[in-house]
Enzyme design. Structure first.
Site, PDB file in Angstrom:
ATOM      1  N   HIS A 136      33.502  33.491  37.487  1.00 22.66           N
ATOM      2  CA  HIS A 136      33.200  34.692  36.685  1.00 22.66           C
ATOM      3  C   HIS A 136      31.681  34.867  36.684  1.00 22.66           C
ATOM      4  O   HIS A 136      31.058  34.876  37.731  1.00 22.66           O
ATOM      5  CB  HIS A 136      33.827  34.488  35.302  1.00 22.66           C
ATOM      6  N   ASP A 190      27.327  39.980  41.433  1.00 24.52           N
ATOM      7  CA  ASP A 190      26.568  38.743  41.216  1.00 24.52           C
ATOM      8  C   ASP A 190      25.711  38.354  42.416  1.00 24.52           C
ATOM      9  O   ASP A 190      24.730  37.632  42.268  1.00 24.52           O
ATOM     10  CB  ASP A 190      27.527  37.601  40.850  1.00 24.52           C
ATOM     11  N   HIS A 232      36.541  39.799  44.714  1.00 19.86           N
ATOM     12  CA  HIS A 232      36.789  40.297  43.367  1.00 19.86           C
ATOM     13  C   HIS A 232      38.282  40.475  43.170  1.00 19.86           C
ATOM     14  O   HIS A 232      38.980  40.845  44.114  1.00 19.86           O
ATOM     15  CB  HIS A 232      36.072  41.644  43.135  1.00 19.86           C
TER      16      HIS A 232
HETATM   17  C1  COA Z   1      36.462  36.464  42.274  1.00 20.53           C
HETATM   18  C2  COA Z   1      37.634  35.670  42.848  1.00 20.53           C
HETATM   19  C3  COA Z   1      37.981  34.536  41.887  1.00 20.53           C
HETATM   20  C4  COA Z   1      38.805  36.622  42.997  1.00 20.53           C
HETATM   21  O1  COA Z   1      39.832  35.847  43.406  1.00 20.53           O
HETATM   22  P1  COA Z   1      41.301  36.352  43.725  1.00 20.53           P
HETATM   23  O2  COA Z   1      41.555  37.726  43.292  1.00 20.53           O
HETATM   24  O3  COA Z   1      42.182  35.313  43.144  1.00 20.53           O
HETATM   25  O4  COA Z   1      41.296  36.388  45.282  1.00 20.53           O
HETATM   26  P2  COA Z   1      41.963  35.325  46.180  1.00 20.53           P
HETATM   27  O5  COA Z   1      41.466  33.965  45.843  1.00 20.53           O
HETATM   28  O6  COA Z   1      43.439  35.545  46.116  1.00 20.53           O
HETATM   29  O7  COA Z   1      41.388  35.769  47.578  1.00 20.53           O
HETATM   30  C5  COA Z   1      42.144  36.264  48.670  1.00 20.53           C
HETATM   31  C6  COA Z   1      41.679  35.536  49.925  1.00 20.53           C
HETATM   32  O8  COA Z   1      40.265  35.726  50.080  1.00 20.53           O
HETATM   33  C7  COA Z   1      39.603  34.481  50.059  1.00 20.53           C
HETATM   34  N1  COA Z   1      38.391  34.610  49.270  1.00 20.53           N
HETATM   35  C8  COA Z   1      38.240  35.346  48.159  1.00 20.53           C
HETATM   36  N2  COA Z   1      36.987  35.221  47.709  1.00 20.53           N
HETATM   37  C9  COA Z   1      36.360  34.396  48.550  1.00 20.53           C
HETATM   38  C10 COA Z   1      35.070  33.890  48.594  1.00 20.53           C
HETATM   39  N3  COA Z   1      34.173  34.211  47.654  1.00 20.53           N
HETATM   40  N4  COA Z   1      34.721  33.055  49.605  1.00 20.53           N
HETATM   41  C11 COA Z   1      35.627  32.724  50.547  1.00 20.53           C
HETATM   42  N5  COA Z   1      36.889  33.176  50.552  1.00 20.53           N
HETATM   43  C12 COA Z   1      37.250  34.002  49.555  1.00 20.53           C
HETATM   44  C13 COA Z   1      40.567  33.526  49.377  1.00 20.53           C
HETATM   45  O9  COA Z   1      40.326  32.187  49.752  1.00 20.53           O
HETATM   46  C14 COA Z   1      41.890  34.032  49.851  1.00 20.53           C
HETATM   47  O10 COA Z   1      42.086  33.585  51.174  1.00 20.53           O
HETATM   48  P3  COA Z   1      43.538  33.043  51.636  1.00 20.53           P
HETATM   49  O11 COA Z   1      44.445  34.223  51.447  1.00 20.53           O
HETATM   50  O12 COA Z   1      43.311  32.635  53.037  1.00 20.53           O
HETATM   51  O13 COA Z   1      43.854  31.919  50.698  1.00 20.53           O
HETATM   52  C15 COA Z   1      37.269  35.097  44.229  1.00 20.53           C
HETATM   53  O14 COA Z   1      36.978  36.133  45.116  1.00 20.53           O
HETATM   54  C16 COA Z   1      36.126  34.105  44.157  1.00 20.53           C
HETATM   55  O15 COA Z   1      36.340  32.932  43.852  1.00 20.53           O
HETATM   56  N6  COA Z   1      34.865  34.565  44.420  1.00 20.53           N
HETATM   57  C17 COA Z   1      33.718  33.711  44.298  1.00 20.53           C
HETATM   58  C18 COA Z   1      33.235  33.662  42.871  1.00 20.53           C
HETATM   59  C19 COA Z   1      32.604  34.943  42.417  1.00 20.53           C
HETATM   60  O16 COA Z   1      31.773  35.510  43.103  1.00 20.53           O
HETATM   61  N7  COA Z   1      32.982  35.377  41.224  1.00 20.53           N
HETATM   62  C20 COA Z   1      32.429  36.558  40.590  1.00 20.53           C
HETATM   63  C21 COA Z   1      33.451  37.626  40.507  1.00 20.53           C
HETATM   64  S1  COA Z   1      32.730  39.150  39.888  1.00 20.53           S
END
Ligand code: COA
Length: 403
Positions: A241, A346, A288
């Site tokens: 987050h 971010d 996201h």
């Molecule tokens: C924000 C976040 C938690 C959203 O997660 P989510 O909706 O659950 O998305 P998912 O984890 O289902 O992502 C879908 C795919 O993209 C990948 N992915 C998503 N964000 C990624 C990232 N930042 N780096 C690498 N891979 C990523 C996932 O591993 C997943 O791959 P897979 O299908 O091969 O397993 C996630 O994108 C993340 O952890 N980002 C990094 C942290 C961040 O920047 N947070 C601030 C958000 S405003």
């Protein structure tokens, strides 16, 4: 005539609607913000419009008081915030005692901020009053005091006397400008103040994100505003987050360390990224839950931060600031080409605050100095039309056994 009531959904109905992480589930109603792939709206106002034409104080008013302020209303609101900036003595004393905890690493700035906000609740005469009027007064106090907590904490870290201990800073400065002043003791340039102000506008509100939802769950038990936003701070800290703005910059520092300044623009960065992909590493500041085709806020801040970096010949971290944007842009390009994942707000925030010389562990606390407005608006909305938030879980434990 007998009235009919809709029966609650059965467990089987609920199981059919189950989604891990509540993805795609509408968990409540709100008139505060709309987050959609196509648009981000705060009470009817679109984010590009707000970033270009409003100030953070105007946006905070819109969120908390529900409409665009007139000139008189804004003057009154700004005056109220300025009057509430100074901290009560027990919070100052706690901050003065926080140095060893921060040094030992048992606490990071988000933890110190969380405890400080919690103490504010213990001292607030209206802490137990959940009426709309008391909530609004408490929201303004919380919003006004958050930058002072961050500033005093940074002064303690830097071994300086507390800036603005009696006054909460400089009354001639905006929320954004005063935040920078409290941290450094120097009045920021107009450009720095403006960029900080826009970043605060972009961070102010984002519907049912994890920290806001946390605050609403707490408020939904009819617990108090200070408790609800204290929980919000704990949720925002996580790297998935708000903590991502710090982690994004730490990641860029790691890449810069590994590839060197000369590696920017070369295959060395691609190789670094490929290693990260091979080990399934999550790259911070990307992706996201709602925005799968890009975050509206990211390009706004990237453009501002980049122009600040391009005009800034100082050398944060030993390199001209613009180099960091060049590295960031290369990382973004590779993420998009290889993974089709866009940066979230971010990512440019980390780069922008770094360009401004702000210490990395304060990036997420600064996010709080803005999101406090959104959280408080949501707590008030929850209290005004409450229904306990109590979902079900899908039981995956053992079948019933004899003890
Ligand atoms: C924000 C976040 C938690 C959203 O997660 P989510 O909706 O659950 O998305 P998912 O984890 O289902 O992502 C879908 C795919 O993209 C990948 N992915 C998503 N964000 C990624 C990232 N930042 N780096 C690498 N891979 C990523 C996932 O591993 C997943 O791959 P897979 O299908 O091969 O397993 C996630 O994108 C993340 O952890 N980002 C990094 C942290 C961040 O920047 N947070 C601030 C958000 S405003």
């Amino acid at each position: 005539m007998a009235t009919t009531t809709t029966p609650p959904p059965t467990k089987a109905d609920a199981a059919a609607a189950f989604a891990r992480g509540l993805e795609g589930i509408i968990a409540g109603e709100s008139a505060i913000c709309s987050v959609e792939q196509g648009k981000l709206i705060y009470r009817g106002y679109e984010i590009h419009d707000l970033a270009a034409h409003a100030t953070f104080e105007q946006v905070a008013f819109v969120l908390l008081e529900g409409h665009k302020p007139s000139a008189d209303e804004l003057k009154r609101f700004t005056g109220e915030l300025i009057a509430e900036r100074a901290l009560p003595e027990p919070v100052v004393n706690f901050l003065l005692s926080s140095g060893p905890m921060l040094k030992a690493g048992t606490a990071v700035p988000m933890d110190i901020l969380r405890t400080s906000v919690s103490i504010l609740g213990n001292l607030d005469k209206e802490s137990q009053d959940n009426s709309a009027a008391a909530n609004l007064r408490k929201a303004k106090r919380l919003l006004a005091k958050t930058p002072t907590i961050i500033g005093h904490m940074q002064n303690v870290i830097d071994g300086k006397d507390l800036i603005g201990k009696k006054t909460g800073g400089d009354a001639s400065l905006s929320h954004a400008g005063n935040l920078l002043y409290l941290m450094t003791g120097q009045k920021p340039s107009r450009e720095f103040e403006h960029v900080m102000d826009v970043s605060l506008i972009l961070y102010a509100e984002h519907d049912f994100n994890a920290s806001t939802f946390t605050s609403r769950v707490i408020a939904g038990t009819l617990s108090d505003m200070h408790g609800a936003v204290t929980g919000g701070i704990a949720a925002l800290k996580g790297p998935l987050h708000g903590g991502a703005n710090e982690m994004a910059m730490e990641m860029l520092k790691e890449i810069m360390r590994d590839v060197g300044e000369k590696g920017i623009g070369t295959r060395a960065v691609d190789d670094w990224m490929q290693r990260a992909f091979d080990t399934k590493r999550k790259l911070m500041g990307f992706g996201h839950r709602v925005y799968k085709n890009g975050d509206h806020r990211a390009p706004i801040l990237h453009k501002l931060g980049r122009s600040l970096a391009a005009g800034d010949t100082k050398n944060p971290g030993g390199h001209a600031a613009v180099k960091w944007f060049e590295l960031g842009e290369q990382v973004q390009k590779i993420m998009l080409e290889k993974k089709n994942i866009h940066p979230n707000v971010d990512f440019p925030c980390g780069l922008t605050y770094f360009t401004m010389g702000i210490p990395v562990p304060q990036y997420t606390p600064i996010f709080v100095a803005s999101r406090m407005s959104g959280w408080c608006a949501h707590v008030s909305e929850q209290h005004a039309n409450n229904r306990l938030i109590r979902p079900l879980s899908l039981y995956t434990g053992p079948a019933e056994m004899k003890w």
